[in-house]
Write an enzyme that holds these catalytic residues in place. Structure first.
Site, PDB file in Angstrom:
ATOM      1  N   ARG A 120       4.414   6.901  -2.054  1.00 18.36           N
ATOM      2  CA  ARG A 120       4.392   7.066  -3.515  1.00 18.36           C
ATOM      3  C   ARG A 120       4.742   8.517  -3.828  1.00 18.36           C
ATOM      4  O   ARG A 120       3.890   9.394  -3.790  1.00 18.36           O
ATOM      5  CB  ARG A 120       3.017   6.702  -4.084  1.00 18.36           C
ATOM      6  CG  ARG A 120       2.724   5.210  -3.963  1.00 18.36           C
ATOM      7  CD  ARG A 120       1.450   4.780  -4.649  1.00 18.36           C
ATOM      8  NE  ARG A 120       1.217   3.367  -4.409  1.00 18.36           N
ATOM      9  CZ  ARG A 120       0.506   2.881  -3.397  1.00 18.36           C
ATOM     10  NH1 ARG A 120      -0.056   3.714  -2.529  1.00 18.36           N
ATOM     11  NH2 ARG A 120       0.347   1.581  -3.244  1.00 18.36           N
ATOM     12  N   GLU A 129      -4.857   8.643  -7.299  1.00 20.54           N
ATOM     13  CA  GLU A 129      -5.796   7.550  -7.005  1.00 20.54           C
ATOM     14  C   GLU A 129      -6.688   7.913  -5.814  1.00 20.54           C
ATOM     15  O   GLU A 129      -7.888   7.661  -5.814  1.00 20.54           O
ATOM     16  CB  GLU A 129      -5.037   6.256  -6.718  1.00 20.54           C
ATOM     17  CG  GLU A 129      -4.348   5.628  -7.910  1.00 20.54           C
ATOM     18  CD  GLU A 129      -5.295   5.237  -9.032  1.00 20.54           C
ATOM     19  OE1 GLU A 129      -6.412   4.743  -8.755  1.00 20.54           O
ATOM     20  OE2 GLU A 129      -4.936   5.446 -10.204  1.00 20.54           O
ATOM     21  N   TYR A 182       4.135   9.266   3.298  1.00 21.57           N
ATOM     22  CA  TYR A 182       3.515   8.605   2.144  1.00 21.57           C
ATOM     23  C   TYR A 182       4.575   8.074   1.187  1.00 21.57           C
ATOM     24  O   TYR A 182       5.557   8.754   0.887  1.00 21.57           O
ATOM     25  CB  TYR A 182       2.586   9.583   1.421  1.00 21.57           C
ATOM     26  CG  TYR A 182       1.689   8.908   0.430  1.00 21.57           C
ATOM     27  CD1 TYR A 182       0.880   7.846   0.833  1.00 21.57           C
ATOM     28  CD2 TYR A 182       1.644   9.301  -0.895  1.00 21.57           C
ATOM     29  CE1 TYR A 182       0.046   7.203  -0.077  1.00 21.57           C
ATOM     30  CE2 TYR A 182       0.818   8.677  -1.810  1.00 21.57           C
ATOM     31  CZ  TYR A 182       0.027   7.624  -1.385  1.00 21.57           C
ATOM     32  OH  TYR A 182      -0.795   6.976  -2.283  1.00 21.57           O
TER      33      TYR A 182
END
Length: 700
Positions: free
Chosen positions: A302, A88, A300
């Site tokens: 994810r 993303e 992070y």
């Protein structure tokens, strides 16, 4: 360098604030507020005949942000795109490069796995071009999901009901919930029995369970079999026949990945998956720690990799040795491998950015929920690098006539990692010391009581959010970024309801799954969906062309669509009638399904829009006003609570379910509480508590 000769663009203001402090006055840091371009909502936005090219448009409401970014980009020599380090984020950077007319082949992309001063400064030393494989992987998912959603949904609107939708991952999730419900409904309980001997030796008391008779292990399926065993016992005295002592090691759990963080936060903190990700995002983007400034507290969030950096590992080892001593440090650092072949290894596991920043040191600067989630991440990471726990286990067989009863005991000999953290489990049970007295062969024990008990096998449990995330991960369905949104979507669409934290399919959900199974079986096929995820991962790795992957899928999908258009019959979902009458117009009321389950609505809609919640009576008199009844209600967010039916005249409320049995100590109201996987009844006035089973027996 001149003052502010570089522009850095990130997604959020919080991230911009943190990074701005690290980079200083030579950099302007601005936020794009997430994606700036997307497919249009009003049309499919994919040119199927032209190589599935997406038709992107600027997201409505982003005009001012984009003007600000474009103006700022014209005043600087260099623009850096520092969106999150995943698909993303890469796509956001690519869209920004396109809008700002940057060359995507230039070194404009900056990524960091943690937002700390050192990590950010190091990242800016080695910018890179935009990774088009990552961008294409994101585009492929977006286009694939758009094709499935925008081609099947209108069919469902036409044949079943307006507002329905079908999605690639969400449909499989609903099918899993549906299949589990069918298993539960088809389940036939089987009777089985246990016999427990409550034994004493001197002052020590312990339990042993029936194991075997005449040297053969025997399962008890009926009361007659139990009586047969009891008839063979030769009195109250048991003799120790065999003692086995073993030392057992227990290893720590690996550091968190996205799915395990969501599962553990659900078990231990009672967080929904979406809440876990929201708070983790805040911890990643940065928290103001006073004198230390704003710092990203975790890496992070994810990720599906359990890998950690050598630097973080060494820091953890030094901390463990200094805080807990050498015995708590394994000889060699612990390395965790990927659990399944589909796991990506792009990012580290979720860990604190510095293990030296222990939870207590940040408590004053974080919200209650931020602190609790950070503590969970910190403890899991530290424990993952610690020594194994050592348990002494003891198995004792006790003879009474031809029957053998077995007692199991364990004692924690060395806590190791358990000094810091122990992983939860879905049934809420914990490893506790079950101590046996020091027994030797030939020792005698007396039975105070022999307790036969009837049991029935239980159906498989319904999915909680944690269990569903684990099932999706194990089946290779979805990826770290999709678990939480999938759970939200299937509830918003009213395909499932969350009752007592467990998913049940709605009539609508069952109907949509039936239609999908008949006309689009591949979409619901777990193996097909998992293979598709694998193909999309290959796009990310540069091994497959995204247009070919979509084209291959679309060939058979197009044929299925044509058949469904022709053969899918129109289905009318009739509202379920109720005995209630509308208090505004006198029409009968019907049951409808809403986001948080069923509710009552006037059958005169749209002329009359009256609705009422379905109130479940608990059979408990209100302890506050002594006149009303306690009923089950739902908050605006769908959470169940209990209140007086005379509200607003009486404002008694409780999150815990009251029971009809008064407290035997003081007569106060008792409520149900879950403690270590067991349901307890706790008094709301005094400190009395008892097991729910005891209460039921007393009530009978």
């Amino acid at each position: 360098m001149d003052v502010a000769d570089s522009l850095v663009i990130v997604e959020s203001p919080a991230k911009a604030k943190t990074i701005g402090k690290y980079l200083g006055s030579k950099f302007i840091v601005k936020a794009s507020m997430g994606h700036i371009r997307d497919l249009p909502k009003s049309q499919i936005g994919v040119e199927v005949e032209n190589g599935f090219q997406p038709k992107y448009i600027t997201i409505r409401g982003k005009g001012n942000v984009l003007k600000e970014l474009r103006d700022a980009s014209k005043k600087v020599k260099k623009v850096y795109l520092a969106a999150d380090p995943d698909r993303e984020g890469e796509a956001i950077a690519w869209h920004l490069a396109h809008y700002l007319e940057l060359d995507e082949k230039e070194d404009c992309r900056v990524v960091f796995n943690e937002i700390t001063k050192q990590a950010v400064k190091d990242a800016f030393k080695s910018p890179r071009p935009i990774d088009m494989d990552l961008v294409n992987a994101q585009q492929a998912r977006r286009v694939l999901d758009r094709l499935v959603g925008y081609k099947i949904s209108p069919l469902l609107w036409k044949k079943v009901k307006k507002g329905l939708s079908a999605g690639r991952v969400q449909s499989v999730a609903v099918k899993l919930i549906n299949d589990r419900e069918n298993e539960i409904n088809a389940f036939v309980p089987e009777e089985y029995w246990s016999i427990t001997a409550h034994l004493t030796q001197g002052k020590a008391a312990f339990e042993a369970k029936f194991h075997s008779v005449h040297g053969e292990k025997k399962e008890l399926h009926s009361e007659a079999e139990v009586k047969e065993v009891l008839a063979q016992l030769t009195g109250a005295q048991f003799t120790v026949g065999e003692v086995k002592e073993k030392e057992r090691q227990r290893n720590p759990s690996p550091p968190f990945i996205t799915s395990s963080l969501q599962q553990e936060a659900a078990r231990k903190l009672n967080f929904r998956a979406s809440k876990t990700m929201q708070i983790a995002q805040q911890l990643y983007e940065g928290v103001d720690l006073g004198k230390e400034g704003t710092v990203g507290l975790i890496t992070y969030m994810r990720t599906d990799s359990t890998r950690i950096s050598p630097v973080a590992q060494e820091e953890a080892r030094e901390y463990i040795e200094g805080k807990y001593g050498n015995p708590f440090l394994p000889e060699t650092p612990r390395v965790y491998t990927k659990k399944n072949a589909s796991a990506q290894d792009a990012h580290e596991a979720i860990r604190p950015t510095s293990v030296l920043r222990d939870p207590e040191s940040v408590k004053a600067f974080t919200s209650k929920d931020q602190f609790r989630l950070y503590k969970l991440v910190w403890e899991r990471f530290v424990s993952s690098q610690m020594s194994s726990a050592v348990l002494d286990t003891m198995t004792v067989d006790l003879q009474n006539g031809p029957a053998v009863f077995r007692a199991n005991g364990s004692k924690l000999k060395f806590p190791g990692f358990m000094k810091v953290y122990v992983e939860g489990n879905d049934d809420g049970t914990t490893d506790e010391d079950r101590l046996l007295p020091p027994l030797a062969v030939g020792d005698k024990a007396e039975s105070k009581d022999i307790e036969p008990k009837q049991h029935f096998t239980q159906p498989p449990p319904r999915f909680t959010e944690a269990r569903l995330v684990r099932a999706l991960e194990e089946l290779g369905i979805g990826r770290p970024s999709t678990y939480a949104p999938t759970l939200e979507t299937i509830q918003k669409r009213n395909y499932v309801a969350l009752e007592e934290k467990k998913f049940t399919p709605t009539e609508l959900g069952e109907l949509v799954v039936q239609l999908m199974e008949e006309f689009f079986p591949e979409i619901l096929d777990v193996e097909f969906t998992a293979n598709m995820e694998g193909d999309l991962d290959h796009v990310e790795e540069g091994m497959q062309d995204w247009v070919n992957v979509i084209g291959e899928f679309y060939k058979s999908f197009e044929q299925r669509l044509a058949v469904a258009e022709e053969e899918m019959k129109e289905i009318e979902i009739k509202d379920e009638p109720s005995d209630e009458v509308c208090d505004k117009c006198g029409s009968p009321m019907v049951y409808k399904m809403g986001r948080f389950g069923k509710f009552l609505a006037c059958s005169g809609f749209p002329n009359c829009r009256n609705t009422k919640p379905i109130i479940k009576d608990t059979g408990v008199t209100c302890p506050k006003c002594k006149e009303g009844q306690i009923v089950e209600r739902r908050s605006k967010k769908g959470r169940v609570f209990y209140g007086c039916n005379l509200y607003p005249g009486c404002d008694y409320v409780s999150w815990d379910k009251p029971v009809a049995k008064p407290c035997p100590s003081c007569g106060g109201v008792m409520v149900e509480k879950r403690v270590k996987g067991e349901t307890q009844l706790n008094c709301t006035v005094c400190s009395h508590s008892e097991a729910a089973e005891e209460a039921e027996e007393a009530a009978e």
